[in-house]
Design a protein around this motif. Structure first.
Motif, PDB file in Angstrom:
ATOM      1  N   ALA A 163       3.565  10.602  -7.253  1.00 52.32           N
ATOM      2  CA  ALA A 163       2.906  10.431  -5.724  1.00 52.32           C
ATOM      3  C   ALA A 163       3.817  11.093  -4.770  1.00 52.32           C
ATOM      4  O   ALA A 163       5.171  11.152  -5.105  1.00 52.32           O
ATOM      5  CB  ALA A 163       2.912   8.981  -5.161  1.00 52.32           C
ATOM      6  N   ARG A 184       4.294  -0.740  -9.580  1.00 56.61           N
ATOM      7  CA  ARG A 184       3.538  -0.952  -8.430  1.00 56.61           C
ATOM      8  C   ARG A 184       3.094  -2.512  -8.223  1.00 56.61           C
ATOM      9  O   ARG A 184       3.124  -2.814  -6.957  1.00 56.61           O
ATOM     10  CB  ARG A 184       2.063  -0.223  -8.629  1.00 56.61           C
ATOM     11  CG  ARG A 184       2.129   1.150  -8.572  1.00 56.61           C
ATOM     12  CD  ARG A 184       1.089   2.027  -8.614  1.00 56.61           C
ATOM     13  NE  ARG A 184       1.052   3.427  -8.526  1.00 56.61           N
ATOM     14  CZ  ARG A 184       0.017   4.176  -8.293  1.00 56.61           C
ATOM     15  NH1 ARG A 184      -1.171   3.745  -8.186  1.00 56.61           N
ATOM     16  NH2 ARG A 184       0.434   5.523  -8.146  1.00 56.61           N
ATOM     17  N   LEU A 186      -9.630   1.388  -6.027  1.00 56.83           N
ATOM     18  CA  LEU A 186      -9.175   2.451  -5.568  1.00 56.83           C
ATOM     19  C   LEU A 186      -7.623   2.725  -6.164  1.00 56.83           C
ATOM     20  O   LEU A 186      -7.041   3.904  -6.044  1.00 56.83           O
ATOM     21  CB  LEU A 186      -9.066   2.261  -4.058  1.00 56.83           C
ATOM     22  CG  LEU A 186     -10.489   2.279  -3.359  1.00 56.83           C
ATOM     23  CD1 LEU A 186     -10.448   2.003  -1.988  1.00 56.83           C
ATOM     24  CD2 LEU A 186     -11.088   3.670  -3.731  1.00 56.83           C
ATOM     25  N   ASP A 187      -6.956   1.924  -6.415  1.00 55.77           N
ATOM     26  CA  ASP A 187      -5.538   1.839  -6.877  1.00 55.77           C
ATOM     27  C   ASP A 187      -5.680   2.110  -8.593  1.00 55.77           C
ATOM     28  O   ASP A 187      -6.295   1.701  -9.277  1.00 55.77           O
ATOM     29  CB  ASP A 187      -4.952   0.812  -6.676  1.00 55.77           C
ATOM     30  CG  ASP A 187      -3.204   0.813  -6.641  1.00 55.77           C
ATOM     31  OD1 ASP A 187      -2.944   1.770  -7.893  1.00 55.77           O
ATOM     32  OD2 ASP A 187      -2.467   0.528  -6.168  1.00 55.77           O
ATOM     33  N   ASN A 188      -4.924   3.324  -8.850  1.00 56.01           N
ATOM     34  CA  ASN A 188      -4.935   3.566 -10.356  1.00 56.01           C
ATOM     35  C   ASN A 188      -4.582   2.412 -11.143  1.00 56.01           C
ATOM     36  O   ASN A 188      -4.907   2.418 -12.458  1.00 56.01           O
ATOM     37  CB  ASN A 188      -3.916   4.692 -10.793  1.00 56.01           C
ATOM     38  CG  ASN A 188      -4.427   5.892 -10.112  1.00 56.01           C
ATOM     39  OD1 ASN A 188      -5.713   5.933  -9.516  1.00 56.01           O
ATOM     40  ND2 ASN A 188      -3.460   6.925  -9.756  1.00 56.01           N
ATOM     41  N   GLY A 246      -1.620   5.112   2.516  1.00 57.95           N
ATOM     42  CA  GLY A 246      -1.589   4.138   1.866  1.00 57.95           C
ATOM     43  C   GLY A 246      -2.525   4.045   0.740  1.00 57.95           C
ATOM     44  O   GLY A 246      -2.763   3.346   0.112  1.00 57.95           O
ATOM     45  N   GLN A 247      -3.136   5.462   0.573  1.00 57.13           N
ATOM     46  CA  GLN A 247      -3.937   5.627  -0.441  1.00 57.13           C
ATOM     47  C   GLN A 247      -3.212   5.852  -1.920  1.00 57.13           C
ATOM     48  O   GLN A 247      -2.260   6.505  -1.793  1.00 57.13           O
ATOM     49  CB  GLN A 247      -4.928   6.712  -0.148  1.00 57.13           C
ATOM     50  CG  GLN A 247      -5.939   6.496   0.655  1.00 57.13           C
ATOM     51  CD  GLN A 247      -6.949   5.470   0.340  1.00 57.13           C
ATOM     52  OE1 GLN A 247      -7.467   5.330  -0.747  1.00 57.13           O
ATOM     53  NE2 GLN A 247      -7.482   4.566   1.239  1.00 57.13           N
ATOM     54  N   SER A 248      -3.811   5.222  -2.821  1.00 61.89           N
ATOM     55  CA  SER A 248      -3.092   5.512  -4.119  1.00 61.89           C
ATOM     56  C   SER A 248      -3.425   6.858  -4.822  1.00 61.89           C
ATOM     57  O   SER A 248      -4.104   7.197  -5.874  1.00 61.89           O
ATOM     58  CB  SER A 248      -3.635   4.382  -5.360  1.00 61.89           C
ATOM     59  OG  SER A 248      -3.899   4.879  -6.304  1.00 61.89           O
ATOM     60  N   ARG A 249      -2.937   7.914  -4.154  1.00 59.09           N
ATOM     61  CA  ARG A 249      -3.078   9.437  -4.684  1.00 59.09           C
ATOM     62  C   ARG A 249      -1.896   9.797  -5.271  1.00 59.09           C
ATOM     63  O   ARG A 249      -0.820   9.909  -4.907  1.00 59.09           O
ATOM     64  CB  ARG A 249      -3.265  10.321  -3.531  1.00 59.09           C
ATOM     65  CG  ARG A 249      -3.573  11.441  -3.685  1.00 59.09           C
ATOM     66  CD  ARG A 249      -5.362  11.479  -4.306  1.00 59.09           C
ATOM     67  NE  ARG A 249      -5.263  12.770  -5.185  1.00 59.09           N
ATOM     68  CZ  ARG A 249      -6.085  13.677  -4.849  1.00 59.09           C
ATOM     69  NH1 ARG A 249      -6.655  13.829  -3.573  1.00 59.09           N
ATOM     70  NH2 ARG A 249      -6.447  14.684  -5.473  1.00 59.09           N
ATOM     71  N   SER A 250      -2.101   9.921  -6.595  1.00 55.01           N
ATOM     72  CA  SER A 250      -1.002  10.547  -7.538  1.00 55.01           C
ATOM     73  C   SER A 250      -1.392  11.817  -8.041  1.00 55.01           C
ATOM     74  O   SER A 250      -2.675  12.117  -8.088  1.00 55.01           O
ATOM     75  CB  SER A 250      -0.721   9.789  -8.553  1.00 55.01           C
ATOM     76  OG  SER A 250      -0.192   8.514  -8.217  1.00 55.01           O
ATOM     77  N   LYS A 283       2.150  11.892 -13.588  1.00 53.23           N
ATOM     78  CA  LYS A 283       1.264  11.891 -12.425  1.00 53.23           C
ATOM     79  C   LYS A 283       2.145  10.919 -11.430  1.00 53.23           C
ATOM     80  O   LYS A 283       2.712   9.988 -11.576  1.00 53.23           O
ATOM     81  CB  LYS A 283       0.050  10.828 -12.461  1.00 53.23           C
ATOM     82  CG  LYS A 283      -1.130  11.648 -12.892  1.00 53.23           C
ATOM     83  CD  LYS A 283      -2.216  10.645 -13.018  1.00 53.23           C
ATOM     84  CE  LYS A 283      -3.413  11.148 -12.143  1.00 53.23           C
ATOM     85  NZ  LYS A 283      -4.509  10.229 -12.252  1.00 53.23           N
ATOM     86  N   LYS A 327      -6.966  -4.772  -2.442  1.00 57.15           N
ATOM     87  CA  LYS A 327      -5.848  -4.198  -3.214  1.00 57.15           C
ATOM     88  C   LYS A 327      -6.058  -4.191  -4.818  1.00 57.15           C
ATOM     89  O   LYS A 327      -5.992  -3.858  -5.709  1.00 57.15           O
ATOM     90  CB  LYS A 327      -4.409  -4.488  -2.969  1.00 57.15           C
ATOM     91  CG  LYS A 327      -3.369  -3.783  -3.357  1.00 57.15           C
ATOM     92  CD  LYS A 327      -3.265  -2.318  -3.033  1.00 57.15           C
ATOM     93  CE  LYS A 327      -2.182  -1.652  -3.609  1.00 57.15           C
ATOM     94  NZ  LYS A 327      -2.150  -0.199  -3.315  1.00 57.15           N
ATOM     95  N   VAL A 371       2.392   2.852  -4.082  1.00 59.18           N
ATOM     96  CA  VAL A 371       1.815   3.879  -4.670  1.00 59.18           C
ATOM     97  C   VAL A 371       2.803   5.064  -5.109  1.00 59.18           C
ATOM     98  O   VAL A 371       2.487   6.117  -5.652  1.00 59.18           O
ATOM     99  CB  VAL A 371       0.861   4.448  -3.817  1.00 59.18           C
ATOM    100  CG1 VAL A 371      -0.412   3.365  -3.786  1.00 59.18           C
ATOM    101  CG2 VAL A 371       1.219   5.168  -2.421  1.00 59.18           C
ATOM    102  N   TYR A 411       0.779  -1.148   0.120  1.00 60.72           N
ATOM    103  CA  TYR A 411      -0.015   0.006  -0.006  1.00 60.72           C
ATOM    104  C   TYR A 411       0.934   1.206  -0.129  1.00 60.72           C
ATOM    105  O   TYR A 411       0.567   2.247  -0.879  1.00 60.72           O
ATOM    106  CB  TYR A 411      -1.097   0.050   1.161  1.00 60.72           C
ATOM    107  CG  TYR A 411      -2.438  -0.665   1.066  1.00 60.72           C
ATOM    108  CD1 TYR A 411      -3.500  -0.323   0.564  1.00 60.72           C
ATOM    109  CD2 TYR A 411      -1.905  -2.196   1.108  1.00 60.72           C
ATOM    110  CE1 TYR A 411      -4.488  -1.096   0.374  1.00 60.72           C
ATOM    111  CE2 TYR A 411      -3.258  -2.902   1.149  1.00 60.72           C
ATOM    112  CZ  TYR A 411      -4.359  -2.102   0.378  1.00 60.72           C
ATOM    113  OH  TYR A 411      -5.587  -3.214   0.312  1.00 60.72           O
TER     114      TYR A 411
END
Lengths: 499, 459
Positions: free
Chosen positions: B264, A126, A167-169, B238-242, B262, A162, A118, A114
């Motif tokens: 992170a 990833r 939620l993951d690009n 842990g969030q997939s924020r880019s 993009k 996951k 990311v 996680y």
């Protein structure tokens, strides 16, 4: 020391050492047994551990914690500096130094899957880290803690959330990669080749079964049990694996921990129902997900069980159950499985009578839901909804989803019919806000699809659509050769009339 | 000089006689061979080579470091304890030459072992790298097996601005300022924040001066290493924020590259940019646009830098090993210094104590930074131990300065990340580690040893 004695001195020492080792091994067994009897250890002494772990566990004693701390600090520093190449090794050492602390396994797996994953832009990078997280739990954590619910739950969560969630690009990439890994063990529909895996014949099958067990730690017997109890599932998709690990965890879980694993199972079943079927999109490396309607009964049962097992959350779960029943009726209808749709609609009305107004038919309910989902109530929105449903129908036809194609077309027709019916027979109203005939709208949608190039309808998909509809190569929607009402879907299509 | 080398030779012979060299050589080679099998890496060829380099060189440094300390303590202390030294000092050889001869002997051994082990690692790296697919080999050659120089934007001089704002603030507050230093620090941070921040829908430009290396980087791709933070990140673990970032490299009115990425936050990102995007004056403009609704923070110190190929890996590797050799030289001097007046076990204990002191600078660093040993009362702002602080903080501060002279080098990190270890750095290492700190220990050791009574009756 006389020469004779000197000659015997070293062999005697060697013998003595051997005798001591033997003595220690006997005493150790006795001590282990006593510790077990007196309940002095939380877990059985480490058995079958790799030599490095056995050595560090015994030799470092209480210093293991200190070393683990130092390694942990290094890991944190490296992570902050963005130097990730050592993280896998450090996590391995830290967990091995404290192998029975399940929270440590969970933390490091989570960190890799996680937090670190990311940080990378490319999906391949990833995916590498997500894999490392899964491997840490599955290959190492469970090896030393085969009864730890937390580790099973976390591993199942990795698959459910996951890989399975969006939620993951990079979640499409994860799904594809995992499906590729599973491919050798599954048939074209994504079901495990149980015959070959359970009773392998020949070298190839034996190797395959061994690979499944050793590399992915999947036992075909347990997989079949999962399918039997909760499925059948498409094992290319992560939900099946989430359920597998949660079910394994349930075997030894204490009563107070069971609910966490059950939740994973129920949630994964809901997801599998909504999008638990793999659909390859021709001419691209893309794929689509469709609902797994075969498990509708089991998902319903799962909801009922959940309400029974968690009376304090009954109302909350009931909301989910209500939505599930609505979804079930709608999805079955759009897949032209009208009888089943009617059955679940009846169940919905019976279980939640306030939810459906008196006398509302299934057909009306589905049309309402479709217009709500695809548009609205004014003319433009209705046209948009019909076009959207028809586009879905053609797409489903191109990917070989005949039932769904028929279902969407039927639904589009119903939306059209209902709207026209609501306008009434007044000619001026018909002229002002009426719709074109359904046939014309369908032709327009098809012409637009075939005359444009989009990722969804690429040249291969368009070709497949032409073949399914038996259209000539040069058909563009302008000429006389039009898709007839009958030829708009596959030959085996049976357009429903009920609902 | 002859006698100096004779003593060095005797030290080497003794090491061979006690099979130390064979044992150490075998241990080093085993570690070089076994480590690649045992270590776990991130799954990339690049990660594997990086970890291989880091762990192999660390193991070599650790093994040689401890054996150097042990040998240095043992060779002199045992000679004294067992009376063999008397056979040497009765000859017309000054005592300092005995001391130095032993040091030279140990360093010759270290040189030999380091060359063998270092050579083995180098050969292993290339053997492994040559078996990789072409594409991965190219990545390795660009990012790891290379010596890359670094260029950063000039650090802005914030002092005049801080001074001005500080004076203004003092004037506005009049007599009310209780802690002027804290106020100044606050203003300084505010100014820094303003420089580092890229507000939503705004941009920022840096200019990297490449004048000095213009010819070196012509027609060669460059790498940008970048890190940023966002206000949102801390709330989304842990969030997939880019975040989308729009870059522009090169002058606006000439050839330049515009790129959307993009990325992170909270981690370093490294990416290649095309060559020759600098101006005639040798400036490489880099612009970053923030089209999001959150602010970005690009740290002043290490937020952005440009990496370029400055040299080959082989010579860089040799320079790295030479810095490791400098550390070994210092350890040999420390061991011999302790053995000059102590018995073997006490000398070993003492030498390891000095080494530990060197490793525990983190604690001293935080004490000096916080200006308190036992901490500060957060209510009153008063330190818990003003007396202790007044004594220990200056001592720690000086000690840190001394230790920093030795720890200021990180050849293994530099090699594993493909960073340049310049000749200047090597020269600095030789002068700081060997000549200055090693020299002090050597001088003290030689002087003490010269005045030591060696013919005391032994029990």
């Amino acid at each position: 020391m006389s020469p004779g004695v000197r000659k015997l001195y070293k062999p005697a020492l060697l013998l003595l050492a051997v005798a001591f080792f033997f003595g220690v091994s006997v005493t150790q067994s006795y001590l282990n047994q006593t510790r077990k009897e007196m309940d002095l250890t939380r877990l059985a002494p480490l058995e079958d551990a790799p030599p490095v772990l056995a050595f560090t566990t015994q030799a470092l004693g209480g210093f293991r914690g200190l070393i683990a701390n130092a390694l942990w600090m290094r890991l944190t520093t490296l992570q902050q500096e963005g130097r990730f190449f050592e993280i896998v090794q450090l996590a391995d050492w830290i967990t091995k130094l404290q192998p029975f602390q399940e929270a440590i396994w969970v933390h490091h797996a989570w960190n890799m899957s996680y937090n670190i994953s990311v940080k990378f832009e490319k999906p391949e990078a990833r995916w590498r880290w997500v894999q490392r997280g899964i491997e840490l739990l599955r290959d190492q954590g469970l090896k030393y803690n085969p009864q730890e619910t937390l580790i099973y739950r976390e591993l199942a969560w990795h698959f459910q959330h996951k890989l399975g969630d969006n939620l993951d690009n990079a979640h499409w990439h994860y799904k594809r990669q995992w499906a590729n890994k599973m491919k050798p063990f599954l048939d074209d529909e994504g079901y495990p080749k149980y015959d070959a895996l359970l009773s392998p014949e020949g070298e190839d099958q034996k190797k395959l079964a061994q690979k499944l067990k050793e590399e992915y730690k999947l036992q075909p017997k347990e997989m079949r049990e999962v399918d039997k109890t909760y499925g059948p599932f498409d094992w290319r998709l992560p939900e099946a694996h989430a359920i597998y690990w949660a079910m394994l965890g349930l075997e030894d879980a204490k009563e107070e921990n069971r609910i966490r694993l059950r939740r994973v199972i129920y949630q994964s079943m809901q997801r599998a129902f909504q999008r638990g079927r793999w659909i390859e999109v021709a001419g691209t490396d893309r794929f689509d997900l469709g609902p797994n309607l075969e498990i509708v009964g089991k998902v319903n049962k799962a909801y009922e069980n959940m309400m029974e097992q968690q009376p304090e959350r009954r109302d909350h779960i009931a909301i989910g159950h209500k939505n599930f029943l609505k979804n079930a009726a709608y999805l079955l209808y759009t897949h032209n499985r009208l009888k089943e749709a009617a059955k679940w609609f009846a169940d919905l009305k019976e279980s939640y009578p306030d939810e459906i107004s008196e006398g509302k038919s299934l057909s009306r309910f589905v049309v309402d839901r479709a217009t709500e989902l695809y548009g609205g109530t004014n003319r433009d929105q209705i046209i948009g909804a019909i076009q959207g449903l028809l586009s879905r129908s053609f797409y489903s036809l191109a990917v070989g989803e005949y039932e769904r194609s028929s279902g969407y077309e039927l639904l589009a027709r119903k939306v059209h019919k209902r709207y026209q019916g609501e306008i009434g027979e007044i000619e001026s109203a018909k002229q002002r806000v009426g719709l074109k005939p359904f046939k014309t709208i369908k032709k327009e949608v098809l012409a637009r699809i075939l005359n444009s190039e989009t990722p969804r309808f690429n040249s291969v998909m368009k070709q497949r659509l032409r073949t399914e509809l038996e259209l000539p190569e040069d058909w563009s929607g302008a000429g006389p050769s039009q898709p007839s009402e009958e030829s708009s879907s596959a030959p085996e299509r049976s357009t429903g009339t009920g609902g | 000089m002859k006698s100096l080398f004779a003593i060095a030779k005797l030290t080497i012979k003794a090491a061979f006689r006690f099979r130390l060299v064979v044992l150490l050589g075998a241990l080093l080679l085993i570690s070089v061979v076994i480590l690649p099998i045992m270590i776990k890496h991130d799954g990339t060829a690049q990660g594997f080579i990086q970890i291989l380099l880091t762990y192999n060189l660390s193991v070599i440094t650790a093994l040689l470091g401890f054996s150097t300390l042990w040998l240095a303590c043992g060779t002199l202390a045992r000679d004294v304890e067992e009376g063999q030294i008397q056979m040497v000092v009765v000859k017309p050889v000054p005592r300092w030459q005995v001391w130095l001869g032993k040091w030279l002997g140990i360093m010759a051994l270290n040189g030999m072992l380091l060359a063998v082990a270092g050579g083995a690692v180098f050969a292993l790296l290339h053997w492994r790298a040559d078996r990789l697919p072409k594409e991965e080999q190219q990545t390795l050659q660009k990012e790891v097996l290379v010596a890359r120089g670094s260029l950063k934007p000039p650090k802005p001089n914030i002092k005049p601005v801080v001074d001005k704002l500080y004076k203004k603030e003092l004037k506005a507050r009049g007599e009310e300022v209780e802690n002027p230093a804290a106020l100044r620090k606050q203003i300084e941070e505010r100014v820094k924040r303003r420089i580092q921040l890229i507000p939503p829908h705004r941009g920022r430009e840096w200019s990297i001066n490449v004048q000095g290396v213009k010819e070196q980087i012509r027609d060669k791709p460059l790498f940008v290493r970048f890190k940023f933070q966002t206000a949102e990140e801390s709330y989304r673990p842990g969030q997939s924020r880019s975040y989308p970032l729009i870059w522009e490299f090169g002058p606006e009115n000439a050839a330049h590259e515009r790129r959307k990425m993009k990325l992170a936050p909270g981690s370093f990102h490294e990416f290649e940019i095309p060559p020759n995007l600098f101006t005639k004056e040798g400036e490489l403009p880099i612009r970053l646009e923030n089209h999001t609704n959150t602010s970005f923070l690009v740290p002043m110190t290490d937020g952005i830098e440009v990496l370029f190929r400055q040299g080959g890996f082989a010579t860089n590797y040799i320079r790295g090993l030479l810095i490791v050799y400098c550390w070994l030289a210092l350890l040999a001097a420390i061991g011999l210094f302790a053995a000059s007046f102590l018995t073997f076990p006490v000398a070993a204990f003492c030498a390891i104590g000095i080494l530990m002191l060197g490793f525990s600078t983190g604690t001293m660093q935080s004490v000096v930074e916080e200006q308190s040993v036992l901490g500060v009362n957060h209510v009153t702002g008063e330190p818990y131990s003003p007396l202790l602080d007044s004594i220990l903080i200056p001592v720690y501060s000086k000690l840190l300065d001394v230790v920093q002279l030795v720890r200021d080098f990180s050849p293994i990190d530099s090699l594993s990340t493909g960073r340049m270890i310049s000749w200047v750095q090597l020269g600095k290492a030789i002068s700081q580690i060997v000549l200055l700190i090693g020299g002090i220990f050597g001088l003290l050791g030689a002087v003490i040893f010269s005045f030591r009574e060696l013919a005391m009756p032994q029990s």
